[in-house]
Write an enzyme that holds these catalytic residues in place. Structure first.
Site, mmCIF file in Angstrom:
data_model
loop_
_atom_site.group_PDB
_atom_site.id
_atom_site.type_symbol
_atom_site.label_atom_id
_atom_site.label_comp_id
_atom_site.label_asym_id
_atom_site.label_seq_id
_atom_site.Cartn_x
_atom_site.Cartn_y
_atom_site.Cartn_z
ATOM 1 N N CYS A 108 -18.186 -10.067 0.221
ATOM 2 C CA CYS A 108 -18.220 -8.766 0.414
ATOM 3 C C CYS A 108 -19.321 -7.974 -0.285
ATOM 4 O O CYS A 108 -19.703 -6.548 0.234
ATOM 5 C CB CYS A 108 -16.990 -7.807 -0.314
ATOM 6 S SG CYS A 108 -15.557 -8.833 0.306
ATOM 7 N N HIS A 233 -18.537 -0.569 -1.857
ATOM 8 C CA HIS A 233 -17.575 -1.396 -1.323
ATOM 9 C C HIS A 233 -16.183 -1.033 -1.317
ATOM 10 O O HIS A 233 -16.004 -0.684 -2.328
ATOM 11 C CB HIS A 233 -17.632 -2.882 -1.880
ATOM 12 C CG HIS A 233 -16.765 -3.889 -1.230
ATOM 13 N ND1 HIS A 233 -16.392 -4.074 -0.027
ATOM 14 C CD2 HIS A 233 -15.937 -4.856 -1.848
ATOM 15 C CE1 HIS A 233 -15.559 -4.813 0.239
ATOM 16 N NE2 HIS A 233 -15.132 -5.371 -1.011
ATOM 17 N N ASN A 263 -10.000 -3.136 3.729
ATOM 18 C CA ASN A 263 -11.383 -3.799 3.281
ATOM 19 C C ASN A 263 -11.825 -4.626 4.381
ATOM 20 O O ASN A 263 -11.225 -6.005 4.625
ATOM 21 C CB ASN A 263 -10.941 -4.557 1.864
ATOM 22 C CG ASN A 263 -12.183 -5.440 1.525
ATOM 23 O OD1 ASN A 263 -13.066 -5.746 2.137
ATOM 24 N ND2 ASN A 263 -11.903 -6.142 0.306
HETATM 25 O O1 UT7 Z 1 -13.426 -7.316 -1.534
HETATM 26 C C1 UT7 Z 1 -13.090 -7.768 -2.737
HETATM 27 C C2 UT7 Z 1 -11.674 -8.469 -2.878
HETATM 28 N N1 UT7 Z 1 -10.490 -7.858 -3.493
HETATM 29 C C3 UT7 Z 1 -10.335 -7.243 -4.287
HETATM 30 O O2 UT7 Z 1 -11.107 -6.258 -4.725
HETATM 31 C C4 UT7 Z 1 -8.850 -6.905 -4.760
HETATM 32 C C5 UT7 Z 1 -8.890 -6.284 -6.220
HETATM 33 N N2 UT7 Z 1 -7.556 -6.377 -6.503
HETATM 34 C C6 UT7 Z 1 -6.585 -5.210 -6.239
HETATM 35 O O3 UT7 Z 1 -7.265 -4.563 -5.527
HETATM 36 C C7 UT7 Z 1 -5.182 -5.266 -6.992
HETATM 37 O O4 UT7 Z 1 -5.056 -6.189 -7.831
HETATM 38 C C8 UT7 Z 1 -4.307 -5.510 -5.886
HETATM 39 C C9 UT7 Z 1 -3.791 -4.472 -4.762
HETATM 40 C C10 UT7 Z 1 -4.320 -6.653 -5.050
HETATM 41 C C11 UT7 Z 1 -2.740 -5.703 -6.587
HETATM 42 O O5 UT7 Z 1 -2.488 -4.457 -7.112
HETATM 43 P P1 UT7 Z 1 -2.103 -4.181 -8.886
HETATM 44 O O6 UT7 Z 1 -2.022 -3.148 -9.156
HETATM 45 O O7 UT7 Z 1 -2.974 -5.268 -9.253
HETATM 46 O O8 UT7 Z 1 -0.659 -5.349 -8.883
HETATM 47 P P2 UT7 Z 1 -0.215 -6.614 -9.698
HETATM 48 O O9 UT7 Z 1 -0.790 -7.888 -8.850
HETATM 49 O O10 UT7 Z 1 -0.685 -6.158 -11.071
HETATM 50 O O11 UT7 Z 1 1.189 -6.508 -9.497
HETATM 51 C C12 UT7 Z 1 1.808 -5.182 -9.891
HETATM 52 C C13 UT7 Z 1 3.380 -5.521 -9.280
HETATM 53 C C14 UT7 Z 1 4.087 -6.907 -9.249
HETATM 54 O O12 UT7 Z 1 5.416 -6.825 -9.548
HETATM 55 P P3 UT7 Z 1 6.101 -6.801 -11.302
HETATM 56 O O13 UT7 Z 1 5.533 -8.150 -11.738
HETATM 57 O O14 UT7 Z 1 5.406 -5.737 -11.982
HETATM 58 O O15 UT7 Z 1 7.394 -6.686 -10.877
HETATM 59 C C15 UT7 Z 1 3.684 -7.387 -8.042
HETATM 60 O O16 UT7 Z 1 4.671 -8.439 -7.862
HETATM 61 O O17 UT7 Z 1 3.495 -5.106 -8.019
HETATM 62 C C16 UT7 Z 1 3.827 -6.286 -7.177
HETATM 63 N N3 UT7 Z 1 3.187 -6.312 -6.040
HETATM 64 C C17 UT7 Z 1 3.417 -5.676 -4.900
HETATM 65 N N4 UT7 Z 1 4.587 -5.049 -4.626
HETATM 66 C C18 UT7 Z 1 4.712 -4.248 -3.470
HETATM 67 C C19 UT7 Z 1 1.936 -6.950 -5.559
HETATM 68 N N5 UT7 Z 1 1.519 -6.850 -4.547
HETATM 69 C C20 UT7 Z 1 2.620 -6.066 -3.815
HETATM 70 C C21 UT7 Z 1 2.642 -5.507 -2.694
HETATM 71 N N6 UT7 Z 1 3.784 -4.485 -2.461
HETATM 72 N N7 UT7 Z 1 1.883 -5.758 -1.612
#
Ligand code: UT7
Length: 306
Positions: A108, A233, A263
């Protein structure tokens, strides 16, 4: 000596996939995706070459240049249509280009890397006078559509610019980096789908991008308060907010399309540039910062005097 942008083009697939569409097939919700990423909908359903060609045609039309005017083609993608030849080859044929062309893959961060490579090549006495730089990706082809950690983020898109040689010094500073110790937190094996530790990527990205912007501004002798336009980005709106907070760049200076595009990797910076262009803020002399990050992990920043 440097390069200035004389044409900008964008291409998105027609098919819109909303958060509710995704929530119908996996355990997620529109409110979670909006709040955690800033994404409302994305476009999917095209190939990298098709998006590259369409965006390039639009950029060439705006620049008022023809095939024979282009002296080099650089195409940034991590989703090439084939292992070989490079996607640049098919794009070149469709656009009737007769110049050299090649793909680069810095995930990216690829468009920002490409901008640095393009500007440097144009500074060479025998370098091209006009160059086509494209960022295009069709990530929908390498996403596991049952994996909510990636399916909510990634999408397809293309963006292109035509660069023209100028005697003015336009690229005031740049920075690029790759830290392979983070390769395992975001990758895609041949024939497989994207694997991502989102939270880790988020943390590394905020720190690395903020440091990269600060380093590049210092090299360019530009203060954060002097930045007129930020083209970041588009991976997560919270990353952009955090980077602005750390660097002191006003978030209002950032041009964001993620709500409607998701993205789309190499395409995000030129798509953000399209929005800035339409908003009329890309004026001669404007200080424009482009910054990207992605798998590798890679990151790159440019500070440009428009
Ligand atoms: O181009 C470069 C590539 N990628 C990036 O830049 C991605 C960078 N990361 C992110 O954008 C974020 O980390 C995500 C959007 C992928 C995830 O958001 P987050 O705020 O970091 O969530 P998390 O992984 O810490 O998860 C928080 C909670 C978890 O539940 P518990 O354990 O607190 O009960 C996850 O299981 O949210 C849950 N969760 C979701 N819930 C609903 C994770 N993904 C989802 C989802 N829908 N899609």
């Amino acid at each position: 000596m440097g390069a200035r942008v004389i044409g900008i083009g964008a291409a998105l697939p027609e098919r819109v996939v909303t958060n509710d569409d995704l929530a119908a097939t996996m355990d997620t919700s529109d409110s979670w995706i909006r709040e955690r990423t800033g994404i409302h909908e994305r476009r999917i359903g095209s190939s990298t070459s098709v998006l590259a060609i369409e965006s390039a045609r639009a950029a060439m039309e705006m620049a008022g240049v023809h095939s024979e005017d282009i002296g080099l083609l650089i195409l940034s993608t991590s989703t090439p249509d084939k292992c070989m030849p490079a996607t640049a080859s098919e794009v070149s044929a469709e656009l009737n280009l007769t110049c050299g062309g090649f793909d680069i893959n810095a995930a990216c961060a690829g468009f920002a890397y490409g901008f640095i490579v393009a500007s440097s090549m144009m500074k060479s006495p025998t370098g091209p006078k006009r160059l086509l730089l494209i960022g295009a990706d069709s990530l929908s082809n390498i996403i596991d559509w049952t994996d909510r950690s990636t399916a909510i983020l990634f999408a397809d898109g293309g963006g292109a610019v035509v660069l023209e040689y100028t005697n003015a010094d336009t690229l005031l500073g740049w920075d690029c980096a790759t830290d392979g110790k983070y390769a395992s937190i975001l990758y895609c094996d041949h024939g497989s789908t994207v694997v991502m530790e989102g939270r880790e990527v988020f943390k590394v990205a905020v720190r690395a991008v903020a440091d990269s912007i600060a380093t590049t501004l210092e090299k360019a002798d530009i203060r954060a308060s002097d930045v007129d336009v930020l083209l970041p980005h588009q991976a997560n709106i919270r990353i952009i907010e955090a980077v602005c907070k750390r660097t002191g760049i006003d978030f209002a200076k950032s041009f964001n399309v993620i709500a409607h595009t998701g993205n789309n990797s190499s395409a995000t910076i030129p798509l953000s540039m399209t929005k800035a262009h339409e908003s009329g803020v890309l004026l001669p002399g404007s200080i424009v910062v482009m910054t990207g990050f992605g798998a590798g992990m890679t990151w790159a920043t440019t500070v440009v005097r428009w």
